[in-house]
Design an enzyme around this catalytic site. Structure first.
Site, PDB file in Angstrom:
ATOM      1  N   HIS A 102       0.834  -1.207   0.000  1.00 45.48           N
ATOM      2  CA  HIS A 102       0.000   0.000   0.000  1.00 45.48           C
ATOM      3  C   HIS A 102       0.866   1.254   0.000  1.00 45.48           C
ATOM      4  O   HIS A 102       2.073   1.213   0.263  1.00 45.48           O
ATOM      5  CB  HIS A 102      -0.933   0.026   1.216  1.00 45.48           C
ATOM      6  N   ASP A 104       0.512   4.905   1.959  1.00 50.08           N
ATOM      7  CA  ASP A 104      -0.288   5.640   2.940  1.00 50.08           C
ATOM      8  C   ASP A 104      -0.914   6.851   2.266  1.00 50.08           C
ATOM      9  O   ASP A 104      -0.281   7.493   1.413  1.00 50.08           O
ATOM     10  CB  ASP A 104       0.599   6.143   4.097  1.00 50.08           C
ATOM     11  N   HIS A 246       4.736   0.289   0.589  1.00 49.64           N
ATOM     12  CA  HIS A 246       5.385  -0.488   1.641  1.00 49.64           C
ATOM     13  C   HIS A 246       4.487  -1.620   2.109  1.00 49.64           C
ATOM     14  O   HIS A 246       3.290  -1.659   1.801  1.00 49.64           O
ATOM     15  CB  HIS A 246       5.858   0.391   2.797  1.00 49.64           C
ATOM     16  N   ARG A 261       4.988   6.377  15.186  1.00 52.33           N
ATOM     17  CA  ARG A 261       4.778   6.830  13.808  1.00 52.33           C
ATOM     18  C   ARG A 261       4.457   8.319  13.775  1.00 52.33           C
ATOM     19  O   ARG A 261       3.600   8.787  14.528  1.00 52.33           O
ATOM     20  CB  ARG A 261       3.603   6.051  13.235  1.00 52.33           C
TER      21      ARG A 261
HETATM   22  C1  OGA Z   1       2.370   2.419   8.528  1.00 54.42           C
HETATM   23  C2  OGA Z   1       2.703   1.034   8.144  1.00 54.42           C
HETATM   24  C3  OGA Z   1       4.380  -0.619   8.486  1.00 54.42           C
HETATM   25  C4  OGA Z   1       5.125  -1.312   9.567  1.00 54.42           C
HETATM   26  O1  OGA Z   1       2.694   2.817   9.650  1.00 54.42           O
HETATM   27  O2  OGA Z   1       1.792   3.133   7.679  1.00 54.42           O
HETATM   28  O3  OGA Z   1       2.277   0.569   7.126  1.00 54.42           O
HETATM   29  O4  OGA Z   1       6.097  -1.981   9.228  1.00 54.42           O
HETATM   30  N1  OGA Z   1       3.536   0.382   8.972  1.00 54.42           N
HETATM   31  O5  OGA Z   1       4.742  -1.191  10.738  1.00 54.42           O
HETATM   32 MN    MN Z   2       1.421   2.171   5.854  1.00 55.29          MN
END
Ligand code: OGA
Ligand code: MN
Length: 270
Positions: A102, A104, A246, A261
């Site tokens: 995906h 974000d 990712h 995050r």
């Molecule tokens: C995000 C995500 C990936 C991860 O925070 O947008 O996709 O490895 N995380 O935690």
């Molecule tokens: Mn993500």
């Protein structure tokens, strides 16, 4: 005063670079400019062994734009913070966040530019995050397909993700974005469709779109376009949501994984 540039180590030709830098102390402006340039060029950058408290982490992030916890994301704020969210998987949880390819923010009218994750607690093995560089993917397409895609727009929706990840939280209204976008810095092109949020080409039915979208999604997943990041506590990844995909691997059942995050709002690309 160091004027000869940062130590930036690309992982391959397509996506990802490691930068050797301690982010706990303030740096001169050129350092943040070079980090931004490295993200523009490589899609995602990684820093190791960052011993940052929440304030130091947010202070670093604010150099790149406004730090936010997007309200309609499925990821909750950390301790009520307005800047830091928490991606947490407990040992008894089986599902993870971000466990499919995906980008974000693709479902927003003006996607937020950056996301960073700082690893607070990592499993003994597994829980890697993979990235794909969509500029390299676009570059590798034939001239004919590039021409076909150049004029198209695609419809994006978070309806499928909301249905899978929440108990009926409503989806955002559909949006359209260009299928091929230009980076506002050096103008390089990248493909902006992804398997999680892209529903169809604008003006095409879902059925008509499916074959070509599936082809692009399969093509993009060639290993040459990807890198895989192995986390350690204190590792930090910082990526551009426009030109990368990712994928968080879910291969560490019975273990805890905690990431902090920060989403950075910067000038939208389109
Ligand atoms: C995000 C995500 C990936 C991860 O925070 O947008 O996709 O490895 N995380 O935690
Ligand atoms: Mn993500």
């Amino acid at each position: 005063m160091r004027k000869n540039g940062l130590a930036i180590h690309p992982l391959n030709d397509s996506v990802g670079a490691e930068i050797d830098l301690d982010l706990s102390t303030p740096h001169e402006d050129w350092v943040y400019r070079e980090i931004r340039q490295a993200i523009d060029a490589h899609g995602v950058v990684f820093f190791r062994d960052q011993n940052l408290d929440s304030e130091q982490y947010a202070t670093f992030a604010r150099h790149f734009g406004k730090t936010i916890v997007p309200t309609s994301d499925i990821i909750p704020a950390f301790n009520g913070s307005s800047e830091i969210a928490e991606v947490r998987k407990e040992p008894e949880q089986t599902r993870n966040i971000g466990g499919s390819w995906h980008t974000d923010q693709a479902f927003r009218p003006a996607p937020y530019w950056g996301t960073m994750l700082l690893a607070r607690e990592v499993p003994d093995y597994g829980g890697d995050t993979l990235f794909i560089g969509m500029a390299a993917v676009y570059e590798a397409l034939s001239d004919g397909l590039k021409q076909t895609l150049d004029g198209l727009r695609a419809v994006h929706s978070n309806a499928r993700v909301q249905a899978k990840m929440t108990d009926g939280k409503p989806a955002q209204p559909d949006v359209t974005h260009p299928v091929v976008a230009r980076h506002p810095g050096d103008g390089h092109r990248f493909l902006y469709v992804n398997p999680a949020y892209t529903v169809r080409f604008d003006g095409w039915s879902e059925q008509e779109s499916q074959g070509l979208l599936d082809y692009l999604f399969r093509f993009a997943q060639r290993p040459e376009f990807a890198c895989r990041f192995r986390w350690r506590e204190g590792s930090l990844a910082f990526w551009d949501n426009y030109q990368t995909w990712h994928y968080a691997t879910n291969d560490y059942q019975g273990e805890r994984r905690v990431m902090h995050r920060i989403v950075v709002e910067s000038d939208p690309f389109f």
